[in-house]
Design a protein around this motif. Structure first.
Motif, short mmCIF file in Angstrom:
data_model
loop_
_atom_site.label_atom_id
_atom_site.label_comp_id
_atom_site.label_asym_id
_atom_site.label_seq_id
_atom_site.Cartn_x
_atom_site.Cartn_y
_atom_site.Cartn_z
N VAL A 209 18.38 -8.23 36.19
CA VAL A 209 19.35 -7.33 36.10
C VAL A 209 20.47 -7.48 37.09
O VAL A 209 21.71 -7.41 36.83
CB VAL A 209 18.98 -6.18 35.53
N ASN B 62 23.57 -8.96 35.49
CA ASN B 62 24.03 -7.54 34.68
C ASN B 62 23.78 -7.59 33.34
O ASN B 62 24.50 -6.78 32.57
CB ASN B 62 25.77 -7.73 35.14
N LYS C 51 21.53 -6.26 30.04
CA LYS C 51 20.99 -5.18 29.57
C LYS C 51 19.73 -5.60 29.30
O LYS C 51 19.49 -5.21 27.77
CB LYS C 51 21.89 -4.34 28.48
#
Length: 227
Positions: free
Chosen positions: A210, A214, A216
């Protein structure tokens, strides 16, 4: 007077820090600096997404828009594609770190065997399902899957909704990971379509993925995610 000049200079310095020489803010410049396909691929490889034998980048770069499509959807499209198979025999999975699963996949006997085999595959042997059997009859509205895991026998009755997979099955395998205290747990990534990407990571691995991408990606809880 000196105080006013000092304040004015500090204000100018602050504005120069916020804006680049071309007048764009740093945040805008960051958004405009796209991560290339190769850069994304290197990051995924550093995170342990190893390509399976016989797979190369031409098997990944399969979309009509080429690299641009990956750069327009940084990390999202590449993560989704890494969970797929090559588009030629022997239909090898691109990696064993995730699985892009289309929920509209239940047509006949063997469908849930295939699902369970793919779930096991991405756990790197932490969850092995042996003696797999299933039964699928859409018209009769009856389906089940049975197997052995760690010496325990299971038979799960499954809901039938045309050719859609029963999302409860994914909560059941998450429960198995909890029961057997495996290092990893299953994760969920919403692609925006009728498929989702199933992952299997330790807490540390998920945090790193993550942080670097980035994306989700969250712990799987099928109720509220898949159904």
């Amino acid at each position: 007077m000196k105080i006013k000049i000092t304040i004015l200079i500090m204000g100018i310095i602050g504005l120069l820090g916020l804006f680049g020489c071309n007048g764009k803010t740093k945040s805008t410049e960051k958004l405009n600096n796209k991560v290339t396909f190769q850069e994304q691929l290197v990051i995924f490889k550093q995170l342990g997404f190893t390509l399976n034998k016989g797979v190369d980048t031409s098997d990944i770069n399969r979309w009509q828009g080429g690299y641009k499509e990956f750069e327009d959807q940084p990390f999202h499209l590449l993560y989704q594609t890494l969970g797929q198979t090559i588009e030629r025999e022997p239909w090898t999975p691109i990696t064993n770190k995730c699985w892009d699963f289309d929920l509209e996949a239940i047509e006949d006997h063997g469908a849930y065997i295939d699902i369970m085999q793919n779930i096991s595959r991405i756990t790197s042997g932490e969850l092995k399902f042996e003696n797999l059997k299933d039964y699928v009859d859409v018209e009769e509205k009856k389906a089940w899957v049975s197997f052995t895991c760690n010496g325990d026998n299971y038979k799960w009755d499954l809901k039938v909704n045309d050719d859609w997979a029963d999302g409860d099955l994914f909560d059941k395998v998450q429960d198995l990971a909890d029961k057997y205290k495996t290092k990893g747990r299953f994760t969920y990534f919403n692609t925006g379509g009728q498929d989702f990407v199933l992952g299997y990571y330790s807490k540390k691995d998920l945090e790193q993925i993550v942080q670097k991408t980035n994306l989700k990606i969250v712990w799987l809880k099928a109720k509220g995610q898949i159904h």
